[in-house]
Motif scaffolding. Structure first.
Motif, short mmCIF file in Angstrom:
data_model
loop_
_atom_site.label_atom_id
_atom_site.label_comp_id
_atom_site.label_asym_id
_atom_site.label_seq_id
_atom_site.Cartn_x
_atom_site.Cartn_y
_atom_site.Cartn_z
N SER A 67 0.83 -1.01 0.41
CA SER A 67 0.03 0.07 -0.21
C SER A 67 0.87 1.14 0.36
O SER A 67 0.06 1.92 -0.25
CB SER A 67 -1.01 -0.23 0.94
OG SER A 67 -2.13 -1.00 0.85
N ALA B 156 3.15 0.89 -4.17
CA ALA B 156 2.62 1.66 -5.09
C ALA B 156 3.07 2.71 -5.31
O ALA B 156 2.98 3.61 -6.29
CB ALA B 156 1.50 1.20 -4.88
N PRO B 157 1.77 3.16 -4.12
CA PRO B 157 2.17 4.77 -5.00
C PRO B 157 3.56 6.07 -4.59
O PRO B 157 3.88 6.27 -5.73
CB PRO B 157 1.76 5.88 -3.99
CG PRO B 157 0.61 4.24 -3.33
CD PRO B 157 1.53 3.17 -3.16
N ILE C 69 4.19 5.13 -8.38
CA ILE C 69 3.81 5.85 -8.97
C ILE C 69 4.43 7.06 -9.38
O ILE C 69 4.50 7.93 -10.16
CB ILE C 69 2.69 5.61 -8.84
CG1 ILE C 69 2.47 3.94 -9.43
CG2 ILE C 69 1.76 6.92 -10.08
CD1 ILE C 69 0.84 3.53 -9.06
N THR C 70 4.74 7.35 -7.96
CA THR C 70 5.08 8.99 -7.81
C THR C 70 6.49 9.12 -8.96
O THR C 70 7.13 10.37 -9.09
CB THR C 70 5.17 9.98 -6.42
OG1 THR C 70 3.61 9.33 -5.87
CG2 THR C 70 5.30 10.66 -6.55
#
Length: 149
Positions: A92, A95-96, A99-100
């Motif tokens: 959790s 992943a962000p 992506i960032t």
């Protein structure tokens, strides 16, 4: 040097250090940073902190409430909720962050290359980014989910 000597050298008053100047009046920022730091540390240290394996099933402890053995209780198959929470925080958060980083690298590469080369390439990149930024993010997410499944 004593505090009195330092105060007399500073013109009669003690000057706050750099950390004191940075944190003055920012209690909410400090509290939020502490919470985020604790969550990230808990996710990184999940193998050390979790009392059980996240997929370990205990058929004798199905749907147990919180107790000394299972701090947050167990789910309907007897898995420890705290262990699953700690291990679930890892993807959790990863992943962000991934992506960032990818968006930052791609965006920076496009911006620098468009500024460096200029001309028709700059117009094409700027036009494509204007089209992308013209749509709300939620609409792009729904379209992406529909196209890619």
């Amino acid at each position: 040097m004593s505090a009195y000597q330092v105060a007399s050298l500073a013109g009669g008053r003690l000057r706050p250090g750099r950390l004191g100047r940075l944190t003055r009046g920012r209690g909410v920022l400090i509290a939020a940073s502490a919470v985020v730091t604790l969550v990230v540390l808990a996710a990184v240290c999940a193998p050390l902190l979790a009392p059980y394996a996240p997929d370990a099933v205990d058929p004798l402890a199905v749907s147990e409430p919180s107790s000394a053995a299972h701090w947050l209780g167990t789910d309907d198959t007897g898995r420890d909720i705290l262990s699953r929470l700690l291990y679930g925080a890892r993807p959790s958060l990863l992943a962000p962050a991934l992506i960032t980083v990818i968006a930052g690298v791609v965006g920076t590469t496009l911006a620098v290359s468009a500024a460096w080369l200029g001309g028709w390439y700059d117009r094409v990149v700027s036009g494509a980014l204007d089209i992308v930024f013209g749509f709300p993010g939620l609409v792009l997410a729904v379209v992406g989910a529909a196209v890619f499944g």
